[in-house]
Design a protein around this motif. Structure first.
Motif, PDB file in Angstrom:
ATOM      1  N   ASP A 243      -6.131 -45.075  12.644  1.00 57.70           N
ATOM      2  CA  ASP A 243      -5.282 -44.699  11.503  1.00 57.70           C
ATOM      3  C   ASP A 243      -5.287 -45.820  10.464  1.00 57.70           C
ATOM      4  O   ASP A 243      -4.722 -46.892  10.693  1.00 57.70           O
ATOM      5  N   HIS A 244      -5.966 -45.557   9.356  1.00 55.95           N
ATOM      6  CA  HIS A 244      -5.927 -46.445   8.184  1.00 55.95           C
ATOM      7  C   HIS A 244      -5.735 -45.530   6.984  1.00 55.95           C
ATOM      8  O   HIS A 244      -6.395 -44.493   6.888  1.00 55.95           O
TER       9      HIS A 244
ATOM     10  N   GLY B 129      -4.931 -43.855  17.494  1.00 54.38           N
ATOM     11  CA  GLY B 129      -5.345 -45.141  18.089  1.00 54.38           C
ATOM     12  C   GLY B 129      -5.600 -46.208  17.026  1.00 54.38           C
ATOM     13  O   GLY B 129      -6.732 -46.546  16.825  1.00 54.38           O
TER      14      GLY B 129
ATOM     15  N   GLY C 178       1.015 -49.225  16.910  1.00 51.03           N
ATOM     16  CA  GLY C 178       0.954 -50.688  16.882  1.00 51.03           C
ATOM     17  C   GLY C 178       1.657 -51.202  15.634  1.00 51.03           C
ATOM     18  O   GLY C 178       2.148 -50.404  14.813  1.00 51.03           O
TER      19      GLY C 178
ATOM     20  N   GLY D 258       0.529 -52.444  12.965  1.00 44.97           N
ATOM     21  CA  GLY D 258      -0.121 -52.084  11.699  1.00 44.97           C
ATOM     22  C   GLY D 258      -0.942 -53.226  11.149  1.00 44.97           C
ATOM     23  O   GLY D 258      -0.879 -54.360  11.641  1.00 44.97           O
TER      24      GLY D 258
ATOM     25  N   PHE E  10       5.753 -57.041   5.956  1.00 44.43           N
ATOM     26  CA  PHE E  10       5.383 -57.051   7.383  1.00 44.43           C
ATOM     27  C   PHE E  10       6.443 -57.843   8.150  1.00 44.43           C
ATOM     28  O   PHE E  10       6.139 -58.645   9.007  1.00 44.43           O
TER      29      PHE E  10
ATOM     30  N   PRO F 251       7.739 -57.483  12.823  1.00 43.23           N
ATOM     31  CA  PRO F 251       6.894 -56.406  13.367  1.00 43.23           C
ATOM     32  C   PRO F 251       7.258 -56.007  14.804  1.00 43.23           C
ATOM     33  O   PRO F 251       7.175 -54.832  15.169  1.00 43.23           O
ATOM     34  N   LEU F 252       7.682 -57.002  15.594  1.00 47.48           N
ATOM     35  CA  LEU F 252       8.007 -56.710  17.000  1.00 47.48           C
ATOM     36  C   LEU F 252       9.289 -55.880  17.090  1.00 47.48           C
ATOM     37  O   LEU F 252       9.353 -54.868  17.807  1.00 47.48           O
ATOM     38  N   THR F 253      10.297 -56.312  16.331  1.00 43.50           N
ATOM     39  CA  THR F 253      11.574 -55.590  16.323  1.00 43.50           C
ATOM     40  C   THR F 253      11.360 -54.166  15.806  1.00 43.50           C
ATOM     41  O   THR F 253      11.890 -53.197  16.353  1.00 43.50           O
TER      42      THR F 253
ATOM     43  N   GLY G 230      -0.273 -50.490  20.949  1.00 41.34           N
ATOM     44  CA  GLY G 230      -1.406 -51.334  20.554  1.00 41.34           C
ATOM     45  C   GLY G 230      -0.894 -52.762  20.483  1.00 41.34           C
ATOM     46  O   GLY G 230       0.055 -53.033  19.747  1.00 41.34           O
ATOM     47  N   ALA G 231      -1.480 -53.679  21.259  1.00 41.85           N
ATOM     48  CA  ALA G 231      -0.900 -55.023  21.346  1.00 41.85           C
ATOM     49  C   ALA G 231      -1.961 -56.083  21.598  1.00 41.85           C
ATOM     50  O   ALA G 231      -2.908 -55.867  22.357  1.00 41.85           O
ATOM     51  N   GLN G 232      -1.757 -57.233  20.949  1.00 43.28           N
ATOM     52  CA  GLN G 232      -2.585 -58.417  21.183  1.00 43.28           C
ATOM     53  C   GLN G 232      -1.725 -59.631  21.512  1.00 43.28           C
ATOM     54  O   GLN G 232      -2.020 -60.391  22.415  1.00 43.28           O
TER      55      GLN G 232
ATOM     56  N   PRO H 116       1.458 -62.131  22.674  1.00 43.30           N
ATOM     57  CA  PRO H 116       2.154 -62.162  23.962  1.00 43.30           C
ATOM     58  C   PRO H 116       3.440 -61.342  23.999  1.00 43.30           C
ATOM     59  O   PRO H 116       3.713 -60.657  24.986  1.00 43.30           O
TER      60      PRO H 116
ATOM     61  N   MET I  49       4.255 -58.747  22.017  1.00 47.70           N
ATOM     62  CA  MET I  49       3.948 -57.319  21.885  1.00 47.70           C
ATOM     63  C   MET I  49       3.420 -56.766  23.229  1.00 47.70           C
ATOM     64  O   MET I  49       3.749 -55.659  23.621  1.00 47.70           O
TER      65      MET I  49
ATOM     66  N   LEU J  79      -2.853 -50.445  24.556  1.00 49.07           N
ATOM     67  CA  LEU J  79      -4.220 -50.424  24.015  1.00 49.07           C
ATOM     68  C   LEU J  79      -4.524 -51.835  23.532  1.00 49.07           C
ATOM     69  O   LEU J  79      -3.905 -52.314  22.572  1.00 49.07           O
TER      70      LEU J  79
ATOM     71  N   ASN K 143      -7.099 -54.462  21.996  1.00 46.23           N
ATOM     72  CA  ASN K 143      -8.331 -54.558  21.222  1.00 46.23           C
ATOM     73  C   ASN K 143      -9.135 -55.754  21.708  1.00 46.23           C
ATOM     74  O   ASN K 143      -9.054 -56.839  21.132  1.00 46.23           O
TER      75      ASN K 143
HETATM   76  N1  F42 Z   1      -4.181 -51.167  13.232  1.00 48.45           N
HETATM   77  C1  F42 Z   1      -4.287 -50.244  12.289  1.00 48.45           C
HETATM   78  O1  F42 Z   1      -3.723 -50.393  11.184  1.00 48.45           O
HETATM   79  N2  F42 Z   1      -5.001 -49.101  12.504  1.00 48.45           N
HETATM   80  C2  F42 Z   1      -5.628 -48.857  13.685  1.00 48.45           C
HETATM   81  O2  F42 Z   1      -6.242 -47.801  13.847  1.00 48.45           O
HETATM   82  C3  F42 Z   1      -5.518 -49.830  14.724  1.00 48.45           C
HETATM   83  C4  F42 Z   1      -6.065 -49.649  16.005  1.00 48.45           C
HETATM   84  C5  F42 Z   1      -5.768 -50.556  17.025  1.00 48.45           C
HETATM   85  C6  F42 Z   1      -6.175 -50.300  18.344  1.00 48.45           C
HETATM   86  C7  F42 Z   1      -5.843 -51.156  19.361  1.00 48.45           C
HETATM   87  C8  F42 Z   1      -5.100 -52.312  19.078  1.00 48.45           C
HETATM   88  O3  F42 Z   1      -4.771 -53.149  20.062  1.00 48.45           O
HETATM   89  C9  F42 Z   1      -4.706 -52.589  17.781  1.00 48.45           C
HETATM   90  C10 F42 Z   1      -5.026 -51.726  16.738  1.00 48.45           C
HETATM   91  N3  F42 Z   1      -4.599 -51.968  15.423  1.00 48.45           N
HETATM   92  C11 F42 Z   1      -4.772 -50.994  14.443  1.00 48.45           C
HETATM   93  C12 F42 Z   1      -3.931 -53.250  15.060  1.00 48.45           C
HETATM   94  C13 F42 Z   1      -2.414 -53.188  15.276  1.00 48.45           C
HETATM   95  O4  F42 Z   1      -1.816 -52.322  14.340  1.00 48.45           O
HETATM   96  C14 F42 Z   1      -1.806 -54.609  15.125  1.00 48.45           C
HETATM   97  O5  F42 Z   1      -2.096 -55.105  13.841  1.00 48.45           O
HETATM   98  C15 F42 Z   1      -2.383 -55.586  16.127  1.00 48.45           C
HETATM   99  O6  F42 Z   1      -2.254 -55.048  17.408  1.00 48.45           O
HETATM  100  C16 F42 Z   1      -1.726 -56.980  16.034  1.00 48.45           C
HETATM  101  O7  F42 Z   1      -0.451 -56.945  16.520  1.00 48.45           O
HETATM  102  P1  F42 Z   1       0.074 -57.939  17.660  1.00 48.45           P
HETATM  103  O8  F42 Z   1       0.192 -57.215  18.908  1.00 48.45           O
HETATM  104  O9  F42 Z   1      -0.740 -59.190  17.724  1.00 48.45           O
HETATM  105  O10 F42 Z   1       1.491 -58.256  17.072  1.00 48.45           O
HETATM  106  C17 F42 Z   1       1.676 -59.086  15.942  1.00 48.45           C
HETATM  107  C18 F42 Z   1       2.432 -58.302  14.880  1.00 48.45           C
HETATM  108  C19 F42 Z   1       2.495 -60.321  16.323  1.00 48.45           C
HETATM  109  O11 F42 Z   1       2.650 -61.228  15.521  1.00 48.45           O
HETATM  110  N4  F42 Z   1       3.036 -60.349  17.512  1.00 48.45           N
HETATM  111  C20 F42 Z   1       3.822 -61.460  18.041  1.00 48.45           C
HETATM  112  C21 F42 Z   1       3.597 -61.548  19.552  1.00 48.45           C
HETATM  113  O12 F42 Z   1       3.836 -62.593  20.130  1.00 48.45           O
HETATM  114  O13 F42 Z   1       3.193 -60.521  20.143  1.00 48.45           O
HETATM  115  C22 F42 Z   1       5.318 -61.178  17.867  1.00 48.45           C
HETATM  116  C23 F42 Z   1       5.898 -61.661  16.584  1.00 48.45           C
HETATM  117  C24 F42 Z   1       7.438 -61.682  16.626  1.00 48.45           C
HETATM  118  O14 F42 Z   1       8.040 -62.027  17.605  1.00 48.45           O
HETATM  119  N5  F42 Z   1       8.073 -61.305  15.536  1.00 48.45           N
HETATM  120  C25 F42 Z   1       9.507 -61.304  15.422  1.00 48.45           C
HETATM  121  C26 F42 Z   1      10.020 -59.880  15.273  1.00 48.45           C
HETATM  122  O15 F42 Z   1      11.225 -59.674  15.411  1.00 48.45           O
HETATM  123  O16 F42 Z   1       9.224 -58.989  14.945  1.00 48.45           O
HETATM  124  C27 F42 Z   1       9.905 -62.039  14.157  1.00 48.45           C
HETATM  125  C28 F42 Z   1       9.593 -63.466  14.214  1.00 48.45           C
HETATM  126  C29 F42 Z   1      10.047 -64.193  12.921  1.00 48.45           C
HETATM  127  O17 F42 Z   1       9.785 -65.383  12.866  1.00 48.45           O
HETATM  128  O18 F42 Z   1      10.639 -63.566  12.063  1.00 48.45           O
END
Ligand code: F42
Length: 366
Positions: A35-36, A61, A93, A95, A107, A110-112, A194-196, A198, A200, A212, A214
């Motif tokens: 999804d884009h 996905g 995920g 986004g 942005f 994002p987690l909340t 969707g998570a990368q 820690p 998430m 999911l 990546n």
């Molecule tokens: N993104 C798309 O837009 N389209 C797709 O089709 C797509 C497919 C896809 C498939 C699998 C997959 O794993 C990811 C995919 N993505 C796709 C990307 C997805 O949308 C995310 O961009 C990607 O997964 C990255 O996210 P992330 O899991 O790494 O999480 C990010 C946002 C992150 O920073 N995570 C931190 C963590 O440790 O996991 C958490 C950050 C945090 O704690 N934030 C606090 C909060 O409350 O949100 C705030 C902290 C503060 O200081 O304010």
């Protein structure tokens, strides 16, 4: 081990649908549509897939809760669920930060936002009212106008059949002939995160039916599974409750070099998008990634492909002949991956790669 396939709807819906019909006929279990905002719409694509397939499980996905309200998402995925007779999964995920900037969207948190969106979608897709005051969103009595329930055989149930299931006098299913009891009613919509990062990954372990990830290399899944487990334990769940899914770049061909060549550009984009800890985990030098960035800024894709190193190929894709792909899938299976998604580019040519994977890889890893 389940085998899924990912399609990016950057080509007409008819083409993506035809490829999915082929994948279904060849034994793939799941299809995931990315999804884009700038591609063909994910739900329009899934609607076409729902009407043209019979067994394949289909999911977003992944979609996100920034561009699209969780209420809209709940209605859209339940529409696909209805059209496909209960074969839909919601992949969601945080986004894509880069595209949000182009759309003037923020942005923040994002987690909340993900946590609150999943909570809301669960409420709405089970036919209940969302009354919720969160940090990133709030709902005041939102409710979907339709509710879907199926018998385990796939028959869609009417309200009176569901009501009778709660009594001592359940009705008989017209499709399979067995009684419709509360244990044989299916309503739950699976949500995969969707998570990368820690936190998430931990959230996915706490609330997801699946995750999911990546990535393509066992080292990344060892890291991911550790974090998913932390979430599973916090929530008092079991690892079996979460389908760990490798959303991998994949390229298969009897000619291993041709397979790797087809994956090089995808690998280049993954390398430039990877944060330093991931590069370090795989022994990839920042200066090598900078060479790709230089070539990209000149629009020289020949130089981009040439700048991809063997370390990057090893880290960021599953590419080669059937034996090489099977080895990698078996390695992932051992550390706890339950589904491998054959992602872009799939192979040098999609149709023949689907047939090659179906004949030479799927029977060996299932
Ligand atoms: N993104 C798309 O837009 N389209 C797709 O089709 C797509 C497919 C896809 C498939 C699998 C997959 O794993 C990811 C995919 N993505 C796709 C990307 C997805 O949308 C995310 O961009 C990607 O997964 C990255 O996210 P992330 O899991 O790494 O999480 C990010 C946002 C992150 O920073 N995570 C931190 C963590 O440790 O996991 C958490 C950050 C945090 O704690 N934030 C606090 C909060 O409350 O949100 C705030 C902290 C503060 O200081 O304010």
């Amino acid at each position: 081990m389940r085998i899924g396939i990912e399609f990016v709807p950057d080509s007409p819906v008819k083409k993506v649908t035809d490829l999915t019909v082929l994948a279904e006929s060849k034994g793939f279990d799941n299809v995931w549509i990315t999804d884009h905002y700038n591609n063909r719409n994910v739900y329009a694509t899934l609607a076409s897939i729902a009407l043209n397939t019979k067994t394949i499980i289909m999911g977003t996905g992944v979609t996100n809760p920034v561009l699209i309200s969780p209420a809209w998402t709940a209605a859209a995925i339940m529409t696909i669920n209805e059209m496909s007779n209960g074969r839909a999964i919601l992949g969601i995920g945080a986004g894509d930060k880069a595209t949000f900037a182009k759309l003037g969207l923020g942005f923040e948190k994002p987690l909340t936002r993900m946590k609150e969106a999943i909570q809301t979608i669960r409420v709405l897709t089970s036919g209940k009212k969302a009354d919720f005051e969160g940090t990133t969103m709030s709902f005041k009595g939102a409710k979907l106008g339709f509710r879907l329930r199926w018998h385990t055989c796939g028959a869609k149930l009417k309200g009176k059949q569901v009501k009778a299931a709660k009594t001592d006098n359940p009705m008989t299913c017209e499709k399979c002939g067995s009684p419709i009891t509360k244990d044989t009613i299916k309503e739950h919509l699976p949500i995969y995160v969707g998570a990368q990062g820690p936190k998430m990954l931990e959230l996915a372990g706490s609330v997801g039916d699946g995750v999911l990830i990546n990535a393509s290399h066992p080292k990344d899944f060892e890291y991911a599974i550790k974090n998913i487990k932390a979430g599973v334990e916090k929530a008092g769940r079991k690892m079996e409750d979460v389908e760990v899914t490798a959303y991998a770049s994949f390229s298969a061909d009897p000619d291993a070099e041709k397979a790797k060549g087809a994956a090089a550009i995808v690998v280049a984009f993954i390398a430039v998008g990877s944060p330093p800890p991931i590069l370090e985990r795989h022994g990839i030098k920042q200066e090598d990634v900078n060479k790709i960035n230089d070539a990209l800024s000149k629009g020289d894709f020949g130089a981009v492909a040439k700048a991809v190193t063997p370390e990057m190929m090893e880290a960021f894709t599953i590419a080669g002949d059937a034996d090489a792909c099977i080895d990698r899938i078996e390695g992932l299976k051992k550390i706890g991956v339950n589904q491998v998604v054959v992602g872009s580019p799939v192979g040098p040519e999609k149709k023949s790669a689907i047939a090659y994977i179906a004949e030479n890889i799927i029977p060996k890893v299932k």
